[in-house]
Write an enzyme that holds these catalytic residues in place. Structure first.
Site, short mmCIF file in Angstrom:
data_model
loop_
_atom_site.label_atom_id
_atom_site.label_comp_id
_atom_site.label_asym_id
_atom_site.label_seq_id
_atom_site.Cartn_x
_atom_site.Cartn_y
_atom_site.Cartn_z
NE ARG A 95 -2.64 -0.91 3.55
CZ ARG A 95 -2.55 -2.02 4.27
NH1 ARG A 95 -2.94 -3.17 3.76
NH2 ARG A 95 -2.09 -1.98 5.52
CE LYS B 236 -14.28 10.03 0.52
NZ LYS B 236 -13.88 9.09 -0.53
CD GLU C 130 -17.88 10.66 -1.73
OE1 GLU C 130 -16.91 10.84 -0.98
OE2 GLU C 130 -17.89 9.81 -2.63
CE LYS D 86 -15.62 12.03 -4.19
NZ LYS D 86 -14.21 11.71 -3.94
CB SER E 273 -15.53 8.13 -11.28
OG SER E 273 -14.73 7.33 -10.45
N GLY E 274 -17.76 6.79 -9.21
CA GLY E 274 -18.83 5.87 -8.80
C GLY E 274 -18.96 4.57 -9.56
N GLY E 275 -17.90 4.14 -10.25
CA GLY E 275 -18.00 2.89 -10.99
C GLY E 275 -18.36 3.07 -12.46
P1 13P Z 1 -14.69 6.88 -7.22
O1 13P Z 1 -14.32 8.01 -8.12
O2 13P Z 1 -13.92 5.60 -7.47
O3 13P Z 1 -16.18 6.67 -7.11
O4 13P Z 1 -14.24 7.30 -5.77
C1 13P Z 1 -14.48 8.57 -5.31
C2 13P Z 1 -14.54 8.54 -3.87
O5 13P Z 1 -13.79 9.19 -3.21
C3 13P Z 1 -15.57 7.69 -3.23
O6 13P Z 1 -15.71 8.05 -1.89
#
Ligand code: 13P
Length: 346
Positions: free
Chosen positions: A48, A138, A179, A221, A263-265
C-alpha cells in the site's frame, strides 16, 4: 463563526481552481486490499505504501490535481527514501486532504441501507489532522436505490451526519467535502436516479443549513444522475449531463465553493465525457466550478499496469498523469474521446 473563515475560503477555492480537480486515494485498507487482490498484489502495508508513493511522486501531477485525499495510514507514511508524504504533497504545491469517516455500516431497522459512522471523537481527530497539515476532509454517505429504498430514515440519518461532520470540520479549519453518493448499482432509470438525488441533496442542504455550515467554505461531492448499471435503457452523454446539472441547480446554493464529482463505478471514458459535457453544455448556467474528485476513474490504468511490479512505476505514473490530464480538460469542457487514442497506443 469559525476562526478559520479566510483560510477555509481560500482552501476551498484552491481545491476547485480552474483546470484542477481532486484525486481521491483514500481507500480504506480493506478497499485497497480488495483492489490489490484482484490483481494478485500482496495486501500488505508495504505494498500500500509503494502504491501511494507511486501516485504522490508522479511528476507533473499538481498541474491537474489541487490535492489528494489520503487515508489515515497514508497521511502518516513516508517515501521509501524517508520523506513524509505530507512533505511530498506540499513541495508539489498540492493541498493534503483526509478521509475522516469510519465507513458506511448497516442502518438498524432498514434492511439494505447504510449509515456512515465516525462522529465520535471527530473534533479531536480533526485537530490532529489540521496540526499535521491537512486542510480539507471527506465524509462519504451511501444511498442505495431499490424498489422501496431509500427510506426517509436513510436520507435523514446520512444528511444529519454529513452536516455535523461539516460543521466540526469548519470549526477546526478543514474544508469539508460533503459526499452523498447515490449508488449506480441497480436497474433504476435515469428519472428514478434524478428523484432520489433530488431528495438526497434537498435534505443534505436542509441539514447543512440547520447546523450553520458555511457554503462558501465547503465542497459538494455528488454522484452523477445516471441510469443504474443494470438498467436496460442507458442514457446519452448529453442526457446525463442535463439531468445532473438540472438536479444540482435545483438544490445546491450558488454560494457553495465548488462541485467535485465522484466517478462511482462509471468507466473512465464515461466519467470524463460526462464531466466535459456538463461544462461545455451548461457551464455558463452554473454558479459554481464543476470538476472531479475521482478515485477509480483516475487510478485504474496506473494500478492495472503497476500490479505490484517496481520496474513498472514510471509507465504507471504516465498513465495516472494522462487520466488526470483528461479530467482536467473535462473540467473546462475540453475533453474529447479522441484523446483516448493516445492512451490506447501507449
Ligand atoms: P470513485 O471516483 O472511485 O467513485 O471514488 C471517489 C470517492 O472518493 C468515493 O468516496
Amino acid at each position: 463563526m469559525s476562526a478559520y473563515v479566510q483560510e477555509l475560503k481560500g482552501t476551498a477555492q484552491a481545491m476547485v481552481a480552474k483546470g484542477k480537480g481532486i484525486l481521491a486515494m483514500d481507500e480504506s485498507n480493506g478497499t485497497c486490499n480488495k483492489r490489490f487482490e484482484k490483481l494478485g498484489i500482496p495486501a500488505t502495508q508495504e505494498y500500500r505504501q509503494a502504491y501511494r508513493q507511486l501516485i504522490l511522486t508522479t511528476p507533473g501531477l499538481s498541474e491537474y490535481i489541487s490535492g489528494p485525499i489520503l487515508y489515515d495510514e497514508t497521511i502518516r507514511q513516508n517515501t521509501q527514501e524517508g520523506v513524509p508524504f505530507l512533505k511530498v504533497i506540499a513541495d508539489a504545491g498540492m493541498i493534503p486532504g483526509i478521509k475522516v469517516d469510519t465507513g458506511a455500516k448497516d442502518l438498524a431497522g432498514h434492511a439494505g441501507e447504510k449509515v456512515t459512522e465516525g462522529l465520535d471523537g471527530l473534533r479531536d481527530r480533526i485537530a490532529e489532522y489540521y496540526q499535521m497539515g491537512a486542510r480539507f476532509a471527506k465524509w462519504r454517505a451511501v444511498i442505495t436505490i431499490g424498489s422501496t429504498i431509500p427510506s426517509r430514515a436513510c436520507i435523514e440519518a446520512n444528511a444529519h451526519a454529513l452536516a455535523r461532520y461539516a460543521a466540526l470540520c469548519q470549526e477546526g479549519g478543514l474544508v469539508p467535502i460533503v459526499e452523498p453518493e447515490v449508488l449506480i448499482d441497480g436497474d433504476h432509470t435515469l428519472e428514478h436516479c434524478w428523484h432520489v438525488t433530488d431528495a438526497a441533496l434537498h435534505e443534505v442542504f436542509n441539514q447543512l443549513h440547520t447546523q450553520n455550515v458555511a457554503y462558501d467554505q465547503m465542497i459538494l461531492k455528488p454522484s452523477m444522475v445516471i441510469p443504474g448499471k443494470a438498467c436496460a435503457q442507458q442514457a446519452s452523454v448529453g442526457a446525463v449531463a442535463e439531468a445532473t446539472i438540472s438536479c444540482l441547480l435545483k438544490n445546491v446554493p450558488a454560494s457553495v465553493a465548488g462541485i467535485a464529482f465522484l466517478s462511482g463505478g462509471q468507466s473512465m471514458e464515461q466519467s470524463s465525457a460526462h464531466l466535459s459535457a456538463m461544462n461545455s453544455l451548461f457551464g455558463s448556467q452554473c454558479p459554481w466550478p464543476v470538476t472531479f474528485s475521482y478515485a477509480r476513474a483516475i487510478q485504474q490504468p496506473a494500478l492495472d499496469h503497476w500490479a505490484g511490479d517496481a520496474s513498472r512505476v514510471d509507465e504507471a505514473q504516465k498513465r495516472l498523469l494522462t487520466r488526470a490530464q483528461y479530467n482536467s480538460a473535462a473540467s473546462v469542457g475540453e475533453y474529447s474521446s479522441d484523446m483516448e487514442k493516445a492512451m490506447a497506443i501507449a
